[in-house]
Scaffold this active site. Structure first.
Site, PDB file in Angstrom:
ATOM      1  N   HIS A  19       0.840  -1.204   0.000  1.00 15.24           N
ATOM      2  CA  HIS A  19       0.000   0.000   0.000  1.00 15.24           C
ATOM      3  C   HIS A  19       0.872   1.250   0.000  1.00 15.24           C
ATOM      4  O   HIS A  19       1.992   1.249   0.509  1.00 15.24           O
ATOM      5  CB  HIS A  19      -0.894   0.024   1.239  1.00 15.24           C
ATOM      6  CG  HIS A  19      -1.992  -0.971   1.220  1.00 15.24           C
ATOM      7  ND1 HIS A  19      -3.123  -0.835   1.986  1.00 15.24           N
ATOM      8  CD2 HIS A  19      -2.150  -2.137   0.528  1.00 15.24           C
ATOM      9  CE1 HIS A  19      -3.931  -1.850   1.778  1.00 15.24           C
ATOM     10  NE2 HIS A  19      -3.357  -2.665   0.902  1.00 15.24           N
ATOM     11  N   GLU A  38       0.769   3.967   1.769  1.00 15.98           N
ATOM     12  CA  GLU A  38       1.208   4.434   3.089  1.00 15.98           C
ATOM     13  C   GLU A  38       2.398   3.629   3.608  1.00 15.98           C
ATOM     14  O   GLU A  38       3.299   4.183   4.241  1.00 15.98           O
ATOM     15  CB  GLU A  38       0.072   4.316   4.112  1.00 15.98           C
ATOM     16  CG  GLU A  38      -1.165   5.098   3.764  1.00 15.98           C
ATOM     17  CD  GLU A  38      -2.239   4.284   3.066  1.00 15.98           C
ATOM     18  OE1 GLU A  38      -3.421   4.486   3.384  1.00 15.98           O
ATOM     19  OE2 GLU A  38      -1.899   3.441   2.196  1.00 15.98           O
ATOM     20  N   CYS A  81      -6.540   1.937   5.542  1.00 15.13           N
ATOM     21  CA  CYS A  81      -7.110   0.645   5.926  1.00 15.13           C
ATOM     22  C   CYS A  81      -6.591   0.267   7.320  1.00 15.13           C
ATOM     23  O   CYS A  81      -5.742   0.964   7.887  1.00 15.13           O
ATOM     24  CB  CYS A  81      -6.703  -0.412   4.899  1.00 15.13           C
ATOM     25  SG  CYS A  81      -4.951  -0.872   4.999  1.00 15.13           S
ATOM     26  N   CYS A 129      -2.664  -0.055   7.397  1.00 14.69           N
ATOM     27  CA  CYS A 129      -1.945   1.209   7.302  1.00 14.69           C
ATOM     28  C   CYS A 129      -2.156   2.078   8.544  1.00 14.69           C
ATOM     29  O   CYS A 129      -1.224   2.723   9.016  1.00 14.69           O
ATOM     30  CB  CYS A 129      -2.341   1.938   6.031  1.00 14.69           C
ATOM     31  SG  CYS A 129      -1.812   1.039   4.546  1.00 14.69           S
TER      32      CYS A 129
END
Length: 174
Positions: free
Chosen positions: A62, A64, A92, A95
């Site tokens: 991801h 992040e 999410c 993260c």
């Protein structure tokens, strides 16, 4: 980037969200879901990232996570205690957890994620005082632009999928 930007005003927040949008567009160019993130400390970007799940075949790839990793490497420290994260889509659980564990001070996001957002929409991990760290959270920074990136991306995917389906149907008729 040498210029220090004031993140406390709306102009500064939008500046850094535009930088996250640039990262999202890098993901989109690779046919990845267009989500981007930057980590900021003292008005300067110290980490950048964009989604790479499809290219890396990693569920944890991801935006992040990459931005946090780069920021920690930049500082040579796992603690990001005074840092801010700007991300185009609400984080999410994974993260948000990474932000909590690295002690991020503030999180700013563009579009809400009603199916998986854990910075206030579905739940709020980042401000749950049962954890040993809480962060300031602000949503809606360039929300329309961030949301449009995702909407347009998924619209294009659906159109391409329909074209492929139609092409397969027409080749079966021949």
């Amino acid at each position: 980037m040498d210029k220090k930007i004031d993140i406390l005003n709306q102009e500064g927040k939008e500046f850094f969200m535009l930088e996250a949008i640039k990262e999202a567009k890098k993901a989109e160019a690779m046919l990845e879901v267009p989500i981007g993130a930057v980590v900021v400390l003292d008005g300067k970007i110290i980490g950048r990232g964009h989604n790479l799940r499809e290219s890396t075949l990693q569920s944890t790839a991801h935006a992040e996570m990459f931005a946090i990793k780069e920021a920690c490497q930049t500082l040579e420290n796992w603690r990001l205690a005074r840092a801010q994260v700007f991300v185009t889509l609400e984080p999410c659980p994974m993260c948000s957890g990474a932000m909590m564990l690295s002690r991020v001070a503030e999180v700013y996001y563009g579009a809400a994620d009603p199916k998986g957002g854990t910075a206030g929409t579905l739940m709020n991990l980042l401000q749950d005082e049962r954890f040993n760290h809480v962060a300031y959270v602000e949503s809606g920074i360039l929300e329309e632009e961030c949301g449009a990136l995702l909407t347009n991306f998924f619209r294009k995917l659906r159109v391409e999928k329909q074209k492929k389906k139609n092409l397969e149907k027409s080749s079966l008729k021949d």
